[in-house]
Design an enzyme around this catalytic site. Structure first.
Site, mmCIF file in Angstrom:
data_model
loop_
_atom_site.group_PDB
_atom_site.id
_atom_site.type_symbol
_atom_site.label_atom_id
_atom_site.label_comp_id
_atom_site.label_asym_id
_atom_site.label_seq_id
_atom_site.Cartn_x
_atom_site.Cartn_y
_atom_site.Cartn_z
ATOM 1 N N LYS A 111 0.836 -1.211 0.000
ATOM 2 C CA LYS A 111 0.000 0.000 0.000
ATOM 3 C C LYS A 111 0.863 1.250 0.000
ATOM 4 O O LYS A 111 0.568 2.223 -0.703
ATOM 5 C CB LYS A 111 -0.931 0.018 1.219
ATOM 6 C CG LYS A 111 -2.211 -0.793 1.032
ATOM 7 C CD LYS A 111 -3.255 0.036 0.290
ATOM 8 C CE LYS A 111 -4.406 -0.786 -0.260
ATOM 9 N NZ LYS A 111 -5.265 -1.339 0.777
ATOM 10 N N LYS A 194 -6.973 -16.083 -12.853
ATOM 11 C CA LYS A 194 -8.337 -16.173 -12.363
ATOM 12 C C LYS A 194 -9.076 -14.853 -12.536
ATOM 13 O O LYS A 194 -8.475 -13.831 -12.822
ATOM 14 C CB LYS A 194 -8.327 -16.606 -10.898
ATOM 15 C CG LYS A 194 -7.609 -15.660 -9.974
ATOM 16 C CD LYS A 194 -7.802 -16.097 -8.530
ATOM 17 C CE LYS A 194 -7.416 -14.957 -7.615
ATOM 18 N NZ LYS A 194 -7.733 -15.163 -6.240
ATOM 19 N N LYS A 197 -10.956 -8.346 -10.112
ATOM 20 C CA LYS A 197 -11.332 -6.974 -10.461
ATOM 21 C C LYS A 197 -10.164 -6.236 -11.109
ATOM 22 O O LYS A 197 -10.318 -5.593 -12.136
ATOM 23 C CB LYS A 197 -11.793 -6.255 -9.193
ATOM 24 C CG LYS A 197 -12.410 -4.907 -9.447
ATOM 25 C CD LYS A 197 -13.045 -4.366 -8.193
ATOM 26 C CE LYS A 197 -12.030 -4.205 -7.094
ATOM 27 N NZ LYS A 197 -11.864 -2.878 -6.562
#
Ligand code: TRP
Length: 331
Positions: A111, A194, A197
């Site tokens: 992050k 897979k 988003k």
């Protein structure tokens, strides 16, 4: 009955991968455990959402989970920011969480790299808030993906540290309940990996029939089999994997035979697959729209969930305060 706690990130919409993965597991767990499922809206403040988006995002994800079958009669479904007790436990854990161990967390490092101009204390203490989410309800099990394993380790560490600090056997270490291990892996439509988003290869539960069709028809394929009974390359196997999940066994067998005798036409397969995906998601899509427009109902679910969650949380907090040495006036 054992207690299960899990947090749901209120970012974006559910896609088929979520549905056949985490959501299906939650649906099963709500029948077997004392479940607390919450929308992690405090956690989302680390990325500075706009005020007008906060309730909107929570309502969207709540409507989607309810539409999938999460049942407020079976599970306690609440919004994190409605249960203030969690924050007090967060404070206590923070008093004994060390800068070094927080800085070493992979999710923090990632992050911090992604938003270098906003490396805030909320990001740093994400694992302590997550531990408070879990331990406030004394969860035995926590369904999480692989990416959360380190945060789970931290939660266990904070529980142990609390116990040894005060010489008690009060907080139990929560076990991870691996979602990735049990769930069906839904591939993306871009031929590899897979559905996710960030990969931009998703079919969303909210997608209408035309959108589903457009996405499936664009899925990557190859030139077609030339040798009978050959192994399917990944791009083709992915379409079959999806078909296995949404279509009837007969349909699957029909196309599998066409593959094996090299007479398969990918256009036909895709048309069938798109139609079957639509059949699978259409009732969910309708319910999502109903729930989304019924904010009274969503508020009621959130209110009842908050009450149940707060009652349990307050009990834990009362005990924690006594262990730490505070008075529990008002609890
Ligand atoms: N960190 C989790 C995620 O990113 C969400 C979450 C927050 C959570 N608090 C939790 C999950 C407590 C399980 C238990 O997906």
């Amino acid at each position: 009955m054992e207690t299960v706690v899990s947090g749901i990130r209120p970012t974006g919409n559910l896609h088929l991968g979520n549905y056949y993965g985490a959501v299906k597991s939650f649906l099963q767990m709500q029948n077997e455990y004392n479940c607390y499922f919450f929308i992690a809206d405090w956690h989302s403040l680390t990325t500075r959402p706009k005020p007008e988006d906060i309730i909107q995002s929570a309502n969207t994800i709540l409507a989607e989970y309810l539409a999938c079958g999460l049942d407020p009669e079976k599970a306690t479904i609440y919004v994190q920011s409605d249960v203030k007790e969690v924050l007090e436990l967060y404070l206590y854990f923070n008093m004994n969480a060390y800068l070094g161990e927080l800085e070493r967390t992979t999710t923090f490092k990632e992050k911090a790299r992604k938003q270098p101009d906003n490396v805030n204390a909320g990001l740093l203490t994400y694992p302590t808030l997550m531990a408070a989410d879990i331990l406030i309800h004394k969860a035995a099990k926590v369904p999480v993906g692989k990416d959360q394993e380190q945060n789970m380790e931290m939660a266990r560490k904070f529980a142990r540290r609390f116990n040894s600090m005060y010489g008690v056997e009060y907080l139990k270490e929560p076990e991870s309940f691996s979602l990735s291990a049990k769930a069906v892996k839904i591939p993306g439509l871009d031929g590899s990996g897979k559905m996710g988003k960030s990969e931009g290869n998703c079919i969303y539960l909210m997608d209408d029939e035309a959108t589903i069709k457009k996405k499936v028809m664009k899925a990557v394929t190859d030139a077609g089999p030339t040798v009978p009974n050959s192994e399917k390359p990944e791009v083709i196997q992915n379409l079959f994997t999806l078909m296995e999940v949404v279509s009837s066994p007969d349909t699957y067998k029909f196309f599998d035979e066409k593959w094996n005798d090299c007479s398969i036409r990918y256009g036909d397969l895709k048309k069938q697959l798109a139609a079957d995906i639509n059949v699978a998601v259409a009732p969910i899509r309708e319910r999502i729209n109903e729930f989304k427009s019924n904010t009274d109902y969503l508020n009621k679910v959130a209110r009842i969930g908050a009450e149940k969650s707060r009652e349990n949380a307050a009990q834990t907090l009362k005990e924690v305060r006594e262990i730490i040495g505070f008075r529990s006036v008002g609890f």
